[in-house]
Motif scaffolding. Structure first.
Motif, PDB file in Angstrom:
ATOM      1  N   ILE A   6       8.671  20.068  -6.022  1.00  0.00           N
ATOM      2  CA  ILE A   6      10.040  19.651  -5.721  1.00  0.00           C
ATOM      3  C   ILE A   6      10.811  20.784  -5.068  1.00  0.00           C
ATOM      4  O   ILE A   6      11.522  20.584  -4.093  1.00  0.00           O
ATOM      5  CB  ILE A   6      10.759  19.191  -7.002  1.00  0.00           C
ATOM      6  N   ALA A  76      22.663  10.291 -14.392  1.00  0.00           N
ATOM      7  CA  ALA A  76      22.312  10.599 -13.002  1.00  0.00           C
ATOM      8  C   ALA A  76      23.430  11.442 -12.389  1.00  0.00           C
ATOM      9  O   ALA A  76      24.599  11.045 -12.413  1.00  0.00           O
ATOM     10  CB  ALA A  76      22.115   9.322 -12.201  1.00  0.00           C
ATOM     11  N   SER A  78      24.425  14.720  -9.247  1.00  0.00           N
ATOM     12  CA  SER A  78      24.053  15.492  -8.058  1.00  0.00           C
ATOM     13  C   SER A  78      24.731  16.842  -8.149  1.00  0.00           C
ATOM     14  O   SER A  78      25.797  16.983  -8.760  1.00  0.00           O
ATOM     15  CB  SER A  78      24.498  14.787  -6.769  1.00  0.00           C
ATOM     16  N   HIS A  97      19.404  16.079  -6.727  1.00  0.00           N
ATOM     17  CA  HIS A  97      19.615  14.805  -7.412  1.00  0.00           C
ATOM     18  C   HIS A  97      18.777  14.882  -8.675  1.00  0.00           C
ATOM     19  O   HIS A  97      17.586  15.238  -8.616  1.00  0.00           O
ATOM     20  CB  HIS A  97      19.153  13.629  -6.556  1.00  0.00           C
ATOM     21  N   GLY A  98      19.394  14.586  -9.808  1.00  0.00           N
ATOM     22  CA  GLY A  98      18.636  14.730 -11.044  1.00  0.00           C
ATOM     23  C   GLY A  98      19.232  13.976 -12.204  1.00  0.00           C
ATOM     24  O   GLY A  98      20.187  13.205 -12.056  1.00  0.00           O
ATOM     25  N   THR A  99      18.635  14.231 -13.341  1.00  0.00           N
ATOM     26  CA  THR A  99      19.045  13.597 -14.589  1.00  0.00           C
ATOM     27  C   THR A  99      19.530  14.686 -15.534  1.00  0.00           C
ATOM     28  O   THR A  99      18.786  15.617 -15.843  1.00  0.00           O
ATOM     29  CB  THR A  99      17.855  12.839 -15.206  1.00  0.00           C
ATOM     30  N   THR A 138      17.390  17.969 -14.906  1.00  0.00           N
ATOM     31  CA  THR A 138      16.014  17.886 -14.422  1.00  0.00           C
ATOM     32  C   THR A 138      16.061  17.384 -12.990  1.00  0.00           C
ATOM     33  O   THR A 138      16.588  16.304 -12.710  1.00  0.00           O
ATOM     34  CB  THR A 138      15.179  16.942 -15.304  1.00  0.00           C
ATOM     35  N   VAL A 139      15.536  18.186 -12.091  1.00  0.00           N
ATOM     36  CA  VAL A 139      15.592  17.885 -10.664  1.00  0.00           C
ATOM     37  C   VAL A 139      14.571  16.800 -10.338  1.00  0.00           C
ATOM     38  O   VAL A 139      13.373  16.965 -10.570  1.00  0.00           O
ATOM     39  CB  VAL A 139      15.320  19.155  -9.824  1.00  0.00           C
ATOM     40  N   ASP A 140      15.063  15.696  -9.791  1.00  0.00           N
ATOM     41  CA  ASP A 140      14.195  14.600  -9.356  1.00  0.00           C
ATOM     42  C   ASP A 140      13.807  14.760  -7.889  1.00  0.00           C
ATOM     43  O   ASP A 140      12.688  14.480  -7.499  1.00  0.00           O
ATOM     44  CB  ASP A 140      14.892  13.253  -9.547  1.00  0.00           C
ATOM     45  N   ARG A 141      14.785  15.186  -7.079  1.00  0.00           N
ATOM     46  CA  ARG A 141      14.526  15.406  -5.658  1.00  0.00           C
ATOM     47  C   ARG A 141      15.639  16.269  -5.092  1.00  0.00           C
ATOM     48  O   ARG A 141      16.703  16.415  -5.694  1.00  0.00           O
ATOM     49  CB  ARG A 141      14.403  14.101  -4.882  1.00  0.00           C
TER      50      ARG A 141
END
Length: 150
Positions: A6, A76, A78, A97-99, A138-141
Motif C-alpha cells: 500500500i 471510514a 481520509s 483512505h482508511g478505517t 488502518t490504511v486501505d488505499r
C-alpha cells in the motif's frame, strides 16, 4: 495487502517528513468534518497514529471530541498530507483512505506510537500521551498527486 504494497518507500518518506495533516471524518448529518492533526506512521504496517493530546480543545474529555464521536459512528476516514513550496514543481499531496479506531492506552501498538510521536514532536515530551486514547487509522488505499518523491 501488507504495508509495503500500500505504502511504497516514496509515500512513507513523504508521510515521515510531513509535520501536520488534515483528518476528514463524517459528521451525523453526512457533512465532512476536517481537523488538523499530528501523526506518525507505524514502521511495520499501514497504520497512521494520531494522538488525542493535551492541546486546548473545545471539550475536556477526549472521548467527547467530535472527531472521536464521528469515528465511533462511521470509521471510514481520509487524511490529506500536503507539501506547499513556492517552487510549484515541488507541490504534492498524498491522501490516505482508511478505517479509524480508537485505541486505549496499553493496547497493542499504543506504546510504540507514543514513543514515535514524542520523537517527532518535542512538544509531546510533557504530554501524558501514554494515558490517553489514540486514533489508529488502518490504511486501505492511497492516492497521490505531484512531487511526493524526496
Amino acid at each position: 495487502m501488507n504495508g509495503g504494497e500500500i505504502l511504497g518507500s516514496a509515500a512513507r518518506a513523504f508521510i515521515a517528513d510531513a509535520r501536520r495533516a488534515t483528518l476528514a471524518t463524517v459528521d451525523p448529518t453526512g457533512r465532512p468534518r476536517l481537523v488538523p492533526i499530528c501523526f506518525v506512521l507505524d514502521p511495520d504496517g499501514p497504520v497512521l497514529w494520531s494522538p488525542l493530546d493535551e492541546k486546548p480543545k473545545a471539550v475536556g474529555d477526549p472521548l467527547a471530541l467530535a472527531r472521536v464521536r464521528d469515528i465511533l459512528e462511521r470509521p471510514a476516514v481520509s487524511v490529506l498530507i500536503d507539501r506547499w513550496e513556492e517552487d510549484w514543481t515541488r507541490l504534492g499531496w498524498l491522501r490516505i483512505h482508511g478505517t479509524a479506531a480508537l485505541v486505549a492506552p496499553r493496547a497493542a501498538g499504543h506504546a510504540p506510537a507514543v514513543n514515535a510521536l514524542r520523537a517527532k514532536y518535542a512538544q509531546y515530551s510533557s504530554h501524558a500521551l501514554d494515558a490517553r486514547p489514540m486514533i489508529a487509522i488502518t490504511v486501505d488505499r492511497i492516492s497521490t498527486w505531484g512531487a511526493i518523491e524526496p
